[in-house]
Design a protein around this motif. Structure first.
Motif, PDB file in Angstrom:
ATOM      1  N   ILE A   8       4.273  -1.862  11.017  1.00  0.00           N
ATOM      2  CA  ILE A   8       2.662  -1.737  10.362  1.00  0.00           C
ATOM      3  C   ILE A   8       2.126  -3.148  10.769  1.00  0.00           C
ATOM      4  O   ILE A   8       2.308  -4.232  10.051  1.00  0.00           O
ATOM      5  N   HIS A   9       0.777  -2.861  11.429  1.00  0.00           N
ATOM      6  CA  HIS A   9      -0.060  -4.238  11.500  1.00  0.00           C
ATOM      7  C   HIS A   9      -1.358  -3.720  11.126  1.00  0.00           C
ATOM      8  O   HIS A   9      -2.169  -3.060  11.903  1.00  0.00           O
ATOM      9  N   ILE A  10      -1.636  -3.707   9.658  1.00  0.00           N
ATOM     10  CA  ILE A  10      -2.833  -3.066   9.112  1.00  0.00           C
ATOM     11  C   ILE A  10      -4.043  -3.665   9.817  1.00  0.00           C
ATOM     12  O   ILE A  10      -5.175  -2.890   9.847  1.00  0.00           O
ATOM     13  N   GLY A  11      -4.249  -4.840  10.148  1.00  0.00           N
ATOM     14  CA  GLY A  11      -5.506  -5.434  10.591  1.00  0.00           C
ATOM     15  C   GLY A  11      -5.808  -4.728  11.798  1.00  0.00           C
ATOM     16  O   GLY A  11      -7.041  -4.404  12.083  1.00  0.00           O
ATOM     17  N   ASP A  47      -4.342  -7.435   0.906  1.00  0.00           N
ATOM     18  CA  ASP A  47      -3.847  -7.330  -0.663  1.00  0.00           C
ATOM     19  C   ASP A  47      -4.295  -5.869  -0.860  1.00  0.00           C
ATOM     20  O   ASP A  47      -5.306  -5.227  -0.134  1.00  0.00           O
ATOM     21  N   ALA A  48      -3.885  -5.242  -2.037  1.00  0.00           N
ATOM     22  CA  ALA A  48      -4.514  -4.038  -2.257  1.00  0.00           C
ATOM     23  C   ALA A  48      -5.827  -3.655  -2.500  1.00  0.00           C
ATOM     24  O   ALA A  48      -6.397  -2.840  -2.346  1.00  0.00           O
ATOM     25  N   LEU A  54     -11.416  -1.338   1.964  1.00  0.00           N
ATOM     26  CA  LEU A  54     -11.523  -0.768   3.297  1.00  0.00           C
ATOM     27  C   LEU A  54     -11.542   0.889   3.276  1.00  0.00           C
ATOM     28  O   LEU A  54     -11.893   1.598   4.406  1.00  0.00           O
ATOM     29  N   SER A  55     -10.467   1.458   2.632  1.00  0.00           N
ATOM     30  CA  SER A  55     -10.321   2.936   2.599  1.00  0.00           C
ATOM     31  C   SER A  55     -11.500   3.609   2.084  1.00  0.00           C
ATOM     32  O   SER A  55     -11.940   4.718   2.583  1.00  0.00           O
ATOM     33  N   PHE A  60     -10.853   6.282   4.995  1.00  0.00           N
ATOM     34  CA  PHE A  60      -9.556   6.617   5.589  1.00  0.00           C
ATOM     35  C   PHE A  60      -8.637   6.188   4.570  1.00  0.00           C
ATOM     36  O   PHE A  60      -8.646   5.038   3.991  1.00  0.00           O
ATOM     37  N   ASP A  61      -7.429   6.916   4.336  1.00  0.00           N
ATOM     38  CA  ASP A  61      -6.498   6.317   3.294  1.00  0.00           C
ATOM     39  C   ASP A  61      -5.487   5.396   3.964  1.00  0.00           C
ATOM     40  O   ASP A  61      -4.562   5.819   4.484  1.00  0.00           O
ATOM     41  N   PHE A  62      -5.754   4.152   3.948  1.00  0.00           N
ATOM     42  CA  PHE A  62      -5.038   3.151   4.572  1.00  0.00           C
ATOM     43  C   PHE A  62      -3.579   3.155   3.799  1.00  0.00           C
ATOM     44  O   PHE A  62      -2.343   2.638   4.659  1.00  0.00           O
TER      45      PHE A  62
END
Length: 141
Positions: A8-11, A47-48, A54-55, A60-62
């Protein structure tokens, strides 16, 4: 949106979502506490609090991406023989989201993994996989 649930690369995932929605950079910067979006897109993890923001902003549920990683790649307790403490939440490995089913069926349809490999790698029962194959094969034809 194609997501690599193993690495996973969240960026990058955030960047893909922003692109999908067609949001302008200056509009997004107004909503989040980040001044440089390119720097945000390079982050492997966030961080959470930022992920929650962002979610909400990107609808969107990251967090689900990480949950799906746990479902697909966490070792089962039967293999590891580790007792889970009573105070720790249990992950229900029997909950398969539509994204996970699509991911598994795509691996199968492209011939990347056989039925046996899918069962062993992701701990999916043979009967469940067979139900998915018969159910979704009918829907796609």
């Amino acid at each position: 949106m194609e997501v690599d649930y193993k690495n996973i690369h969240i960026g990058t995932i955030v960047k893909m979502r922003v692109y999908e929605l067609g949001i302008k950079s200056y509009d997004l910067i107004k909503e989040i506490p980040y001044s440089n979006l390119e720097e945000l897109y390079l982050q492997k993890d966030l961080d959470a609090e930022m992920l929650l923001t962002l979610s909400k902003v990107l609808d969107f549920d990251f967090f689900r991406i990480y949950t799906q990683h746990l479902i697909l790649y966490s070792p089962s307790n039967a293999k590891t023989k580790i007792k889970t403490p009573a105070c720790q939440p249990l992950y229900n490995r029997n909950l398969y989201t539509k994204e996970i089913i699509d991911f598994i069926l795509e691996l199968h349809s492209k011939g990347l993994k056989s039925n046996v490999q899918i069962q062993e790698d992701y701990n999916i029962p043979r009967s469940t996989l067979q139900k998915w194959l018969s159910k979704y094969k009918k829907q796609n034809t």
